[in-house]
Design a protein around this motif. Structure first.
Motif, PDB file in Angstrom:
ATOM      1  N   MET A  66      53.652  46.632  45.412  1.00 23.73           N
ATOM      2  CA  MET A  66      52.006  46.014  45.168  1.00 23.73           C
ATOM      3  C   MET A  66      51.770  46.511  43.767  1.00 23.73           C
TER       4      MET A  66
ATOM      5  N   ARG B  95      53.216  44.132  41.232  1.00 33.13           N
ATOM      6  CA  ARG B  95      52.671  42.695  41.395  1.00 33.13           C
ATOM      7  C   ARG B  95      51.532  42.620  40.727  1.00 33.13           C
TER       8      ARG B  95
ATOM      9  N   ILE C 299      48.717  44.278  42.405  1.00 33.94           N
ATOM     10  CA  ILE C 299      47.752  44.169  43.584  1.00 33.94           C
ATOM     11  C   ILE C 299      47.040  45.297  43.518  1.00 33.94           C
TER      12      ILE C 299
ATOM     13  N   HIS D 270      42.863  43.408  38.319  1.00 32.06           N
ATOM     14  CA  HIS D 270      42.663  41.974  38.586  1.00 32.06           C
ATOM     15  C   HIS D 270      41.991  41.516  39.964  1.00 32.06           C
ATOM     16  N   LEU D 271      42.285  42.643  41.163  1.00 35.91           N
ATOM     17  CA  LEU D 271      41.616  41.912  42.225  1.00 35.91           C
ATOM     18  C   LEU D 271      40.057  42.441  42.299  1.00 35.91           C
TER      19      LEU D 271
ATOM     20  N   GLY E  29      58.416  38.368  46.359  1.00 33.74           N
ATOM     21  CA  GLY E  29      57.268  38.937  45.787  1.00 33.74           C
ATOM     22  C   GLY E  29      56.296  37.624  45.925  1.00 33.74           C
ATOM     23  N   GLU E  30      56.496  36.230  46.331  1.00 36.98           N
ATOM     24  CA  GLU E  30      55.603  35.268  46.518  1.00 36.98           C
ATOM     25  C   GLU E  30      54.795  35.535  47.992  1.00 36.98           C
TER      26      GLU E  30
ATOM     27  N   ASP F  45      52.416  38.324  47.460  1.00 36.14           N
ATOM     28  CA  ASP F  45      51.076  38.047  46.829  1.00 36.14           C
ATOM     29  C   ASP F  45      50.444  36.887  47.970  1.00 36.14           C
ATOM     30  N   GLU F  46      50.981  36.089  48.838  1.00 33.26           N
ATOM     31  CA  GLU F  46      50.163  35.669  49.783  1.00 33.26           C
ATOM     32  C   GLU F  46      49.492  36.682  50.814  1.00 33.26           C
TER      33      GLU F  46
ATOM     34  N   ALA G  25      48.513  39.595  50.119  1.00 33.94           N
ATOM     35  CA  ALA G  25      47.410  39.970  49.424  1.00 33.94           C
ATOM     36  C   ALA G  25      46.217  39.029  49.585  1.00 33.94           C
ATOM     37  N   SER G  26      46.575  37.757  49.201  1.00 35.42           N
ATOM     38  CA  SER G  26      45.495  36.960  49.029  1.00 35.42           C
ATOM     39  C   SER G  26      44.636  36.658  50.339  1.00 35.42           C
TER      40      SER G  26
END
Length: 179
Positions: free
Chosen positions: A56, A59, A61, A80-81, A120-121, A124-125, A127-128
């Motif tokens: 994380m 990435r 996050i 960023h978040l 990694g994608e 990211d999903e 986390a989103s």
């Protein structure tokens, strides 16, 4: 000699404070990893959490804060978040989690780390998705009902948020856009 060993052991067993959003992302990832490959359960949770938190951080996050020394004492959302709705001041308490690097060579730890890096994608999903849930909670669209099976439980808010369409019809926002 005994006193030093006990102190070293307490240092080794230290729990780390984890922001609720970071903890939720990590818990969803951990559950997903165990569903993907049940053998990952042979690796202690504290070691899996170390690998997940490291992923994380790579990435963008989560970020770890160190208060002196080398060990991370607090994991919180990345800068960023921080710009997303619901990330700051969400009001859900931080958690305490044992997070430790694997101390022995383990092909299972390597496999888990490689799997996280290659997907990694998906990280990211997750986390989103979690940030989206916390954003809806911050906007009053969801109510927090505590934790069950390690995950935050959100339900549709009983409060009504009316929106008016171009024809002047009033509809509940949650029913119209989120159902």
């Amino acid at each position: 000699m005994y006193g030093r060993d006990v102190a070293a052991n307490k240092e080794h067993e230290m729990k780390v404070r984890v922001d609720a959003i970071v903890a939720e992302i990590a818990n969803v990832l951990d559950i997903s990893l165990l569903r993907h490959n049940p053998e990952f359960a042979d690796l202690p949770r504290s070691n899996r959490m170390h690998l997940i938190m490291s992923c994380m951080a790579r990435r963008g996050i989560a970020r770890g804060e160190k208060y002196g020394g080398r060990k991370v004492r607090y994991w919180k959302p990345s800068r960023h978040l921080d710009t997303d709705v619901g990330v700051k001041g969400h009001g859900i308490p931080s958690e305490l989690e044992r997070i430790e690097a694997p101390v022995v060579f383990s092909t299972l730890a390597d496999d888990l780390s490689d799997f996280l890096g290659a997907n990694g994608e998906a990280v990211d999903e997750v986390a989103s998705f979690v940030v989206h849930l916390f954003g809806q909670y911050a906007l009053g669209l969801l109510d927090y009902r505590g934790k069950k099976d390690g995950l935050c439980q959100f339900v549709t808010s009983s409060r009504r948020v009316d929106v008016v369409d171009g024809r002047g019809s009033t509809t509940d926002f949650v029913e119209k856009y989120l159902a």
